[in-house]
Design a protein around this motif. Structure first.
Motif, mmCIF file in Angstrom:
data_model
loop_
_atom_site.group_PDB
_atom_site.id
_atom_site.type_symbol
_atom_site.label_atom_id
_atom_site.label_comp_id
_atom_site.label_asym_id
_atom_site.label_seq_id
_atom_site.Cartn_x
_atom_site.Cartn_y
_atom_site.Cartn_z
ATOM 1 N N PRO A 813 0.659 -1.149 -0.215
ATOM 2 C CA PRO A 813 -0.133 0.090 -0.042
ATOM 3 C C PRO A 813 0.853 1.329 -0.083
ATOM 4 C CG PRO A 813 -0.708 -1.411 1.552
ATOM 5 C CD PRO A 813 0.584 -2.129 1.253
ATOM 6 N N PRO A 814 0.606 2.230 -0.955
ATOM 7 C CA PRO A 814 1.439 3.516 -0.904
ATOM 8 C C PRO A 814 1.138 4.106 0.362
ATOM 9 C CG PRO A 814 0.185 3.145 -2.976
ATOM 10 C CD PRO A 814 -0.383 2.129 -1.987
ATOM 11 N N GLY A 815 2.364 4.722 0.914
ATOM 12 C CA GLY A 815 2.301 5.501 2.260
ATOM 13 C C GLY A 815 2.812 4.466 3.325
ATOM 14 N N LEU A 816 3.009 3.210 3.284
ATOM 15 C CA LEU A 816 2.958 2.459 4.301
ATOM 16 C C LEU A 816 4.477 2.705 4.918
ATOM 17 C CD1 LEU A 816 2.128 0.006 6.118
ATOM 18 C CD2 LEU A 816 3.083 -1.560 4.486
ATOM 19 N N ARG A 817 5.451 2.759 3.847
ATOM 20 C CA ARG A 817 6.966 3.098 4.484
ATOM 21 C C ARG A 817 6.887 4.544 5.182
ATOM 22 N NH1 ARG A 817 11.359 2.064 -0.306
ATOM 23 N NH2 ARG A 817 10.642 0.047 0.362
ATOM 24 N N LEU A 818 6.356 5.481 4.370
ATOM 25 C CA LEU A 818 6.533 6.972 5.019
ATOM 26 C C LEU A 818 5.817 6.709 6.481
ATOM 27 C CD1 LEU A 818 6.945 9.961 4.993
ATOM 28 C CD2 LEU A 818 4.850 10.139 3.822
ATOM 29 N N GLY A 819 4.536 6.188 6.380
ATOM 30 C CA GLY A 819 3.807 6.391 7.518
ATOM 31 C C GLY A 819 4.641 5.513 8.758
ATOM 32 N N GLY A 820 5.277 4.456 8.356
ATOM 33 C CA GLY A 820 6.049 3.622 9.422
ATOM 34 C C GLY A 820 7.137 4.395 9.929
ATOM 35 N N ALA A 821 7.831 5.083 9.034
ATOM 36 C CA ALA A 821 9.009 5.929 9.504
ATOM 37 C C ALA A 821 8.489 7.204 10.613
ATOM 38 C CB ALA A 821 9.742 6.764 8.323
ATOM 39 N N VAL A 822 7.402 7.849 10.271
ATOM 40 C CA VAL A 822 6.604 8.813 11.020
ATOM 41 C C VAL A 822 6.213 8.137 12.465
ATOM 42 C CG1 VAL A 822 4.892 10.414 11.496
ATOM 43 C CG2 VAL A 822 6.250 10.349 9.109
ATOM 44 N N GLY A 823 5.588 6.953 12.138
ATOM 45 C CA GLY A 823 5.332 6.175 13.453
ATOM 46 C C GLY A 823 6.554 5.778 14.411
ATOM 47 N N ALA A 824 7.830 5.412 13.956
ATOM 48 C CA ALA A 824 8.701 5.367 14.861
ATOM 49 C C ALA A 824 9.056 6.384 15.385
ATOM 50 C CB ALA A 824 9.717 4.418 13.777
ATOM 51 N N ALA A 825 9.221 7.559 14.554
ATOM 52 C CA ALA A 825 9.754 8.681 14.937
ATOM 53 C C ALA A 825 8.810 9.378 16.192
ATOM 54 C CB ALA A 825 9.736 9.790 14.294
ATOM 55 N N ALA A 826 7.570 8.959 16.165
ATOM 56 C CA ALA A 826 6.633 9.411 17.317
ATOM 57 C C ALA A 826 6.754 8.597 18.446
ATOM 58 C CB ALA A 826 5.057 9.478 16.841
ATOM 59 N N LEU A 827 6.987 7.166 18.228
ATOM 60 C CA LEU A 827 7.044 6.390 19.115
ATOM 61 C C LEU A 827 8.435 6.605 20.115
ATOM 62 C CD1 LEU A 827 6.108 3.580 20.580
ATOM 63 C CD2 LEU A 827 7.625 2.420 19.028
ATOM 64 N N LEU A 828 9.523 7.036 19.470
ATOM 65 C CA LEU A 828 10.630 7.606 20.182
ATOM 66 C C LEU A 828 10.293 8.790 21.113
ATOM 67 C CD1 LEU A 828 13.573 7.091 17.515
ATOM 68 C CD2 LEU A 828 12.995 5.848 19.685
ATOM 69 N N ALA A 829 9.644 9.730 20.481
ATOM 70 C CA ALA A 829 9.161 11.005 21.002
ATOM 71 C C ALA A 829 8.350 10.593 22.369
ATOM 72 C CB ALA A 829 8.511 11.886 20.147
ATOM 73 N N LEU A 830 7.411 9.597 22.303
ATOM 74 C CA LEU A 830 6.583 9.237 23.262
ATOM 75 C C LEU A 830 7.496 8.698 24.420
ATOM 76 C CD1 LEU A 830 3.694 8.857 24.290
ATOM 77 C CD2 LEU A 830 3.654 6.585 23.491
ATOM 78 N N ALA A 831 8.358 7.775 24.120
ATOM 79 C CA ALA A 831 9.169 7.138 25.213
ATOM 80 C C ALA A 831 10.015 8.408 25.781
ATOM 81 C CB ALA A 831 10.205 6.034 24.346
ATOM 82 N N ALA A 832 10.589 9.150 25.083
ATOM 83 C CA ALA A 832 11.189 10.397 25.574
ATOM 84 C C ALA A 832 10.558 11.085 26.711
ATOM 85 C CB ALA A 832 11.828 11.316 24.364
ATOM 86 N N THR A 833 9.321 11.415 26.121
ATOM 87 C CA THR A 833 8.283 12.097 27.090
ATOM 88 C C THR A 833 8.116 11.325 28.116
ATOM 89 O OG1 THR A 833 7.190 13.157 25.268
ATOM 90 C CG2 THR A 833 5.974 13.292 27.227
ATOM 91 N N GLY A 834 7.810 10.124 28.348
ATOM 92 C CA GLY A 834 7.620 9.275 29.580
ATOM 93 C C GLY A 834 8.896 9.496 30.226
ATOM 94 N N VAL A 835 9.927 9.302 29.877
ATOM 95 C CA VAL A 835 11.285 9.474 30.678
ATOM 96 C C VAL A 835 11.219 10.517 31.183
ATOM 97 C CG1 VAL A 835 13.636 9.179 30.920
ATOM 98 C CG2 VAL A 835 12.402 7.386 29.395
#
Length: 843
Positions: A813-835
């Motif tokens: 599906p188009p957008g899956l790679r881009l969405g995955g990269a953004v999702g990974a960055a958001a997950l790191l940001a969430l982890a940093a926020t929690g710490v």
């Protein structure tokens, strides 16, 4: 329970014999949930990327993100296949219940007050006119209904510096469940947050308010980022979807807008704003309720007025709908205004029943609203009786509550205690003092309730019961009347029944995928292959690819919904082109009715067809020139199989000459009416541009004389293409099928989203996969690397050089790679926020 009561009163399934499947509920959501159940149970040929059943191969992940990504939709897996309507009804009811519970929780978080009243107002939100008129028939929008109060809670957490990890997760859940209405809910939550930042803390500094706004923005950005893997796929899917005609927003008459605040009104052209007359009356008392702080009254009143006006102004209309005015319902965001009205009602009643002066002023506004709306076409015969009965019960409830307040000591629940802000006071550093103040008030109320005599203690209970009865009665009547009006005025599909079950049995018995496709033919409803299985052209989705729609319509397939719903075509040439080896045909036992499941005799016919992958001698198709569907079929087939006469038109008749024994086909996408070959029965065509393209249809066999005479009986102007008639010579088609079979793939293997085909050694030219070339396909010959697939008359194509004896194609599906990269960055940001939050808490 009230939603079920409304369904029962309207005699609708599952509490009555009448179908609920109006418009898209029957044509989209029911079939998609049937397929979702099969998918979750591992009973489909496709996977999360690709749906092999629909549109000869469709982007399934985009459809999941559009229709099926709510966690509640997983409930369908617990229901048997023949109870999918019940499963969808339960999903709908659970979503409505969740929305009501979320709103009640939000109200109690915004300001302490009597929980039974908060529950009643939460129920009013869940069973608003928007829910009955739109949400219950478009279940995916109900996720936005629940998202609005949840996102308001996220705003409260951000304002007070709490739950920095949970907040983004809630945002992500809302946007994953349905990003379209979650976007609207996010805008609405921003309005509520702005009101709270301006009013909740009188002594808060500008810096502190700005910090709360920034924390909320962070929660939204991180949450949307977490949802990006799905949202990006849906977003890019809309960019390649078949475009619908542009819509120019025309605001509804204010008379109709005001009418929609009243019960039992239904329309797709005006906003559904009914929340119950008692709740509306309480909201209208807010500007006059001196027990609420002036700035709270002013801010909330301004928010309600501005949001109401925004529904009617084109720039803000476009803002609510992400820049594009939608086809169909233009007021999809109205649930946000319903929620704001109920928040206003709660602030007016949480501290006690408004004083008589406020009630009279609010009642005057309500009376003026009803008087101004009296001439609207949306007013139903039940509107004013239901509203009047609710007002009477609400008035009695108010009198009982006021009487109880006079008998109770100061500070008891139901009294009119006022503070300087209109909310529980808050400490500058958080919610601790707010919570302790609320607890103290509740303790005081419990103490005060012990003092009065027993009759006085019953008065508040009776008042709440009457309020609930008023709200419940109106909601039930409104739901009943809206369902009845929808069935009478809009398109509907019958319930699933023996016809669908017979088709599903035949499809399961004959299925030979991927050796060839099995098309279930016409089954009442829509998205037939999702309901009963098989692999066909039928596909109704907001993300139906423009490539799919244009390719199929150009070949003579019919389409509804302005091109987004291509349907099956029972034509031997297109069956050969798309490797449809088995086709179901149904003979209805009786006319399709609203109050009974449909029945039919279903038969299966299997004929030889080329494999799913064929080889053509050149990348440029051979065949006759011309833009008719007959010529396009021949170019894609690589052979001339039709005689294409130039018919003479005389009035309402066509005359031509064709080979004796050939089959006469009539093609006129814009034609609406009947066409009758001399000596045969009339054949119906339903073209209605731009919404409906009529499929080509068989009229009969050419007589021995070779004379073809077609009588036309059009409804309106009969617009015909230049070549409306084609005479199919079966012997030519059989020869073409034999040739494509001999040179085509010797073996085809498919997985969830891949195709691998073995070809005869030395094959040159181009391998053609009988799948529309939608965005996302990549192919390779032999051991070469995958590259974006080429197109051959709209189908997936792979160039051959004579050295490769296999081809391999894969869909992502188009957008899956881009969405995955953004999702990974958001997950790191969430982890940093929690710490960081954890370190600050420890410090």
């Amino acid at each position: 329970m009230l939603f079920c009561l409304a369904t029962a009163l309207s005699r609708s399934h599952p509490f009555g014999p009448v179908t609920r499947n109006v418009v898209d509920l029957g044509q989209q959501y029911l079939p998609y949930h049937a397929y979702w159940r099969s998918f979750l149970r591992g009973e489909t040929h496709g996977d999360a990327f690709l749906n092999w059943n629909s549109g000869f191969g469709a982007n399934f992940l985009g459809d999941v993100g559009t229709y099926l990504s709510s966690p509640v939709d997983l409930l369908v897996v617990f229901f048997p296949a023949d109870r999918i309507e019940l499963a969808l009804y339960v999903v709908t009811a659970v979503k409505i219940t969740a929305a009501g519970a979320a709103m009640a929780a939000l109200l109690l978080r915004l300001r302490p007050g009597p929980w039974p009243v908060a529950a009643a107002l939460g129920t009013a939100y869940a069973l608003s006119g928007w829910t009955f008129n739109f949400g219950s028939t478009v279940p995916m929008w109900l996720d936005g209904l629940a998202a609005f109060p949840l996102l308001c809670l996220v705003g409260e957490w951000a304002r007070t510096g709490r739950r920095p990890v949970l907040g983004p997760l809630v945002v992500a859940l809302a946007w994953i469940a349905n990003f379209y209405t979650a976007y609207m809910a996010t805008l609405g939550a921003a309005v509520v947050l702005a009101v709270r930042l301006l009013t909740a803390e009188e002594t808060a500094t500008v810096r502190r308010r700005l910090a709360g706004a920034l924390r909320a923005a962070r929660s939204v950005l991180v949450g949307v980022g977490l949802a990006a893997p799905l949202v990006a796929v849906v977003f890019l899917g809309t960019k390649t979807a078949d475009p619908t005609p542009e819509v120019t927003f025309a605001p509804a008459a204010w008379t109709d807008v005001l009418a929609r605040f009243l019960p039992a009104t239904a329309s797709t052209a005006s906003p559904a704003l009914f929340i119950g007359t008692p709740a509306l009356l309480l909201a209208l008392t807010l500007p006059f309720n001196r027990a609420v702080a002036p700035r709270v009254r002013a801010a909330l009143t301004a928010a309600v007025v501005l949001v109401t006006l925004s529904l009617q102004w084109e720039p803000t209309h476009l803002l609510w709908h992400a820049g594009a005015s939608p086809n169909g319902v233009p007021y999809r965001q109205a649930f946000v205004l319903c929620g704001l009205l109920l928040i206003a009602a709660w602030f007016s009643v949480a501290g006690g029943v408004p004083r008589p002066a406020a009630l009279l002023a609010g009642g005057a506004l309500l009376g003026g609203l009803a008087w101004a709306a009296r001439g609207s076409v949306d007013i139903d015969r039940w509107t004013f009786p239901a509203s009047g009965a609710a007002v009477l019960l609400a008035l009695i409830a108010a009198l009982l509550a006021l009487a109880a307040a006079r008998r109770e000591p100061s500070g008891a629940v139901g009294g009119n205690h006022r503070d300087s802000t209109g909310t529980a006071p808050e400490a500058p550093t958080g919610d601790n003092r707010e919570n302790s103040t609320a607890t103290a008030r509740q303790d005081s109320a419990r103490t005060a309730l012990k003092a009065p005599a027993r009759p006085a203690r019953l008065l508040p209970v009776l008042a709440v019961l009457l309020l609930v009865a008023a709200q419940a009665g109106e909601a039930a009547v409104t739901g009943k009347r809206i369902e009845e009006q929808q069935r009478a005025e809009v398109a509907w599909s019958p319930r699933t029944g023996p016809w669908h079950e017979a088709a599903a049995r035949e499809v399961a018995r004959a299925d030979a995928w991927p050796r060839h496709r099995t098309d279930p033919g016409e089954v009442p409803g829509g998205n037939d292959v999702l309901l009963v299985g098989g692999q066909g052209a039928d596909h109704y989705s907001s993300l139906t690819s423009e490539t799919t729609s244009r390719t199929l319509v150009s070949l003579g397939f019919g389409a509804y919904a302005k091109g987004r719903h291509p349907v099956t075509l029972d034509n031997p040439v297109t069956d050969a082109l798309f490797s449809v080896g088995t086709r179901m045909r149904s003979e209805p036992a009786e006319p399709v009715r609203q109050d009974a499941p449909p029945r039919a005799t279903v038969t299966a016919t299997t004929v030889p067809v080329p494999p799913l992958v064929t080889v053509r001698p050149s990348a440029r198709p051979a065949g006759p020139s011309g833009d008719s569907a007959f010529a396009r079929q021949e170019r894609l087939l690589g052979a001339s199989v039709y005689e294409l006469p130039a018919p003479r038109r005389t009035g309402r008749a066509l005359a031509a000459h064709c080979p004796a024994g050939s089959e006469v086909w009539f093609w006129a996408p814009e034609y609406r009416g009947t066409a009758t070959l001399a000596g045969q029965r009339p054949v119906r065509f339903d073209g209605k541009p731009p919404a409906v393209s009529a499929a080509m249809g068989a009229l009969g066999t050419v007589p021995a004389s070779g004379e073809v005479r077609i009588a036309l009986d059009p409804e309106g102007r009969a617009r015909l293409p230049r070549e409306p008639v084609g005479c199919l010579v079966r012997a030519r088609l059989d020869t073409a099928v034999d040739r494509l079979t001999a040179t085509g793939a010797t073996r085809v293997r498919t997985t969830g989203h891949t195709v691998t085909a073995a070809l005869p050694p030395g094959s040159t030219g181009v391998a053609v996969l009988a799948v529309p070339r939608i965005s996302g396909w990549s192919c390779a010959a032999g051991d070469a690397d995958l590259r974006p697939a080429r197109a051959y008359e709209g189908l997936v194509a792979v160039p051959l050089d004579g050295r490769a004896d296999t081809v391999h194609c894969s869909f992502r599906p188009p957008g899956l790679r881009l969405g995955g990269a953004v999702g990974a960055a958001a997950l790191l940001a969430l982890a940093a926020t929690g710490v960081l939050h954890r370190r600050r808490s420890r410090g």
